[in-house]
Design an enzyme around this catalytic site. Structure first.
Site, PDB file in Angstrom:
ATOM      1  N   ARG A  46       0.585  -1.307  -0.077  1.00  0.00           N
ATOM      2  CA  ARG A  46      -0.009  -0.133  -0.097  1.00  0.00           C
ATOM      3  C   ARG A  46       0.931   1.191   0.040  1.00  0.00           C
ATOM      4  O   ARG A  46       1.994   1.082   0.033  1.00  0.00           O
ATOM      5  CB  ARG A  46      -1.034  -0.011   1.088  1.00  0.00           C
ATOM      6  N   GLY A  47       0.443   2.530  -0.342  1.00  0.00           N
ATOM      7  CA  GLY A  47       0.977   3.741  -0.304  1.00  0.00           C
ATOM      8  C   GLY A  47       1.010   3.986  -1.759  1.00  0.00           C
ATOM      9  O   GLY A  47       1.334   3.154  -2.529  1.00  0.00           O
ATOM     10  N   ALA A  48       0.756   5.371  -2.197  1.00  0.00           N
ATOM     11  CA  ALA A  48       0.585   5.504  -3.492  1.00  0.00           C
ATOM     12  C   ALA A  48       1.774   5.127  -4.412  1.00  0.00           C
ATOM     13  O   ALA A  48       1.742   4.240  -5.347  1.00  0.00           O
ATOM     14  CB  ALA A  48       0.520   7.024  -3.765  1.00  0.00           C
ATOM     15  N   ARG A  89      -7.379  -0.331  -6.508  1.00  0.00           N
ATOM     16  CA  ARG A  89      -7.798   0.764  -5.714  1.00  0.00           C
ATOM     17  C   ARG A  89      -7.881   1.994  -6.712  1.00  0.00           C
ATOM     18  O   ARG A  89      -7.015   2.581  -7.537  1.00  0.00           O
ATOM     19  CB  ARG A  89      -6.512   0.836  -4.847  1.00  0.00           C
ATOM     20  N   GLN A 195      -1.845   2.337   9.714  1.00  0.00           N
ATOM     21  CA  GLN A 195      -0.535   2.412   9.119  1.00  0.00           C
ATOM     22  C   GLN A 195       0.541   3.273  10.138  1.00  0.00           C
ATOM     23  O   GLN A 195       1.746   2.889  10.142  1.00  0.00           O
ATOM     24  CB  GLN A 195      -0.673   3.137   8.036  1.00  0.00           C
ATOM     25  N   ASP A 236      -1.912  10.843  -2.019  1.00  0.00           N
ATOM     26  CA  ASP A 236      -2.360   9.809  -3.157  1.00  0.00           C
ATOM     27  C   ASP A 236      -2.720  10.511  -4.341  1.00  0.00           C
ATOM     28  O   ASP A 236      -2.353   9.952  -5.336  1.00  0.00           O
ATOM     29  CB  ASP A 236      -3.545   9.061  -2.499  1.00  0.00           C
ATOM     30  N   ASN A 246      -5.436  12.512   0.434  1.00  0.00           N
ATOM     31  CA  ASN A 246      -4.455  11.500   1.272  1.00  0.00           C
ATOM     32  C   ASN A 246      -5.573  10.665   2.338  1.00  0.00           C
ATOM     33  O   ASN A 246      -6.602  11.047   2.449  1.00  0.00           O
ATOM     34  CB  ASN A 246      -3.681  12.380   2.103  1.00  0.00           C
ATOM     35  N   LYS A 247      -4.725   9.931   3.150  1.00  0.00           N
ATOM     36  CA  LYS A 247      -5.544   9.181   4.148  1.00  0.00           C
ATOM     37  C   LYS A 247      -6.507   9.793   5.073  1.00  0.00           C
ATOM     38  O   LYS A 247      -6.515  10.775   5.320  1.00  0.00           O
ATOM     39  CB  LYS A 247      -4.516   8.775   5.131  1.00  0.00           C
TER      40      LYS A 247
END
Ligand code: MRU
Length: 344
Positions: A46-48, A89, A195, A236, A246-247
């Site tokens: 995960r993570g862009a 995603r 996270q 993101d 973002n998150k």
């Protein structure tokens, strides 16, 4: 430092299984693009920037193990893999950017099928190598904004684990630390996937960078007490006016930062920018309600309860002090300065 989040080794992809962290540092090894799609969907990776790299390598796997007999069959096979990965995603721009880059390379390359396969693998490996170089540059550019004695709040995980190596927001923190600046980091746990608790603290602790874990609802109190001097988060997707996805929870942090007059920085590579999309066109991912109603398999809410589980939120540009990129630090007005600094 952690090993690389994702790597290519002789027709196989090896990636850190982030669902197992921090208890175990385990790796997934696969030759199958479908397994990469599953890893992205389930957030084993995960993570862009990391899912961008994974998308590129899924296409490289498709090409490397293809049974296609000619160029048309290969392109059609790659298009199917690309469609499968696109559905994993929806929010991070890097995933779509990496697919476009590899597909363009495949379509533009002339010559034998072997040449196309080689070019695809090379382009995917280039994306991975560039990620590392870009993050070092983001770190260098961002570290100039960090002062000795700062306490920096980051959110979610925009570290090495969210990229191939080094990280964006954590890249800035790493570079400032390497310059000898005595900084401290505050890591909110980042419900529901944790996270911050599982990954950010793990990365920083490994390097001896002082980090304190807090619950998400402690952020306001710490700002009110004057305990946070700067905020650095990842992204993101960033639009042409600086609007940042973002998150989930990042927007709340940005609002609190504005109220308390604390600089709020976003750190991201050029590949996270989406200069064509409007806010209406960006899909904010909604994930499985179970992520909210259960913690590590243990039920914490009544059966059948309605749940809203958005994975990301939108921070408007007026809450952002500056955006740190590999090309330089971008200050408002973003509409004018983003194309100027990114060279577009
Ligand atoms: O749902 P995740 O864990 O993929 O979300 C990650 C984030 O929101 C990060 O801040 C973002 O991808 C930037 S990573 C350098």
């Amino acid at each position: 430092m952690l090993p690389k989040t994702i790597e290519w080794k002789e027709g196989k992809v090896i990636l850190i299984n982030q669902q197992k962290l921090p208890s175990k540092l385990e790796f997934i090894e696969t030759e199958k693009p479908e397994r990469i799609a599953e890893a992205i969907r389930t957030m084993e990776i995960r993570g862009a920037p990391a899912i961008g790299a994974a998308a590129a390598l899924a296409l490289a796997l498709s090409a490397y193990h293809t049974k296609a007999r000619n160029r048309e069959e290969l392109i059609s096979e790659l298009s199917k893999t690309a469609d499968m990965i696109r559905k994993t995603r929806p929010t991070a721009r890097n995933l779509f950017w990496a697919i476009e880059r590899i597909m363009n390379k495949a379509k533009k390359t002339r010559g034998s099928i072997h040449q196309i396969i080689r070019e695809i693998a090379n382009e995917a490996l280039k994306i991975l190598k560039e990620d590392e170089e870009i993050n070092m540059k983001i770190g260098e550019n961002g570290a100039k904004l960090i002062e000795d004695g700062d306490t920096i709040l980051t959110y979610c995980n925009a570290g090495s684990l969210a990229c191939v190596y080094y990280g964006t927001a954590l890249g800035v923190i790493r570079s400032a630390w390497k310059q000898g600046k005595k900084i401290k980091v505050i890591a909110p746990e980042t419900r529901p996937k944790l996270q911050g608790a599982r990954l950010t603290t793990f990365e920083l602790k490994m390097e001896g960078i002082p980090v304190t874990l807090i619950t998400d609802n402690t952020i306001g109190l710490l700002m009110q007490k004057g305990k946070i001097s700067k905020i650095v988060v990842g992204a993101d997707r960033i639009l042409s006016d600086g609007t940042t996805y973002n998150k989930i929870g990042t927007y709340t942090v940005a609002i609190l930062a504005k109220y308390h007059k604390i600089p709020f920085y976003v750190a991201a590579p050029k590949s996270t920018f989406d200069l064509k999309a409007t806010r209406e066109q960006v899909e904010i991912e909604k994930r499985n309600p179970k992520e909210v109603t259960e913690i590590c398999g243990c039920k914490i809410a009544p059966d059948g309860i309605d749940v809203l589980n958005y994975a990301f939120d939108m921070t408007p540009p007026e809450l952002i002090t500056a955006i740190i990129t590999e090309k330089g630090v971008i200050y408002p007005p973003f509409k004018k300065n983003i194309p100027k600094i990114l060279g577009q």
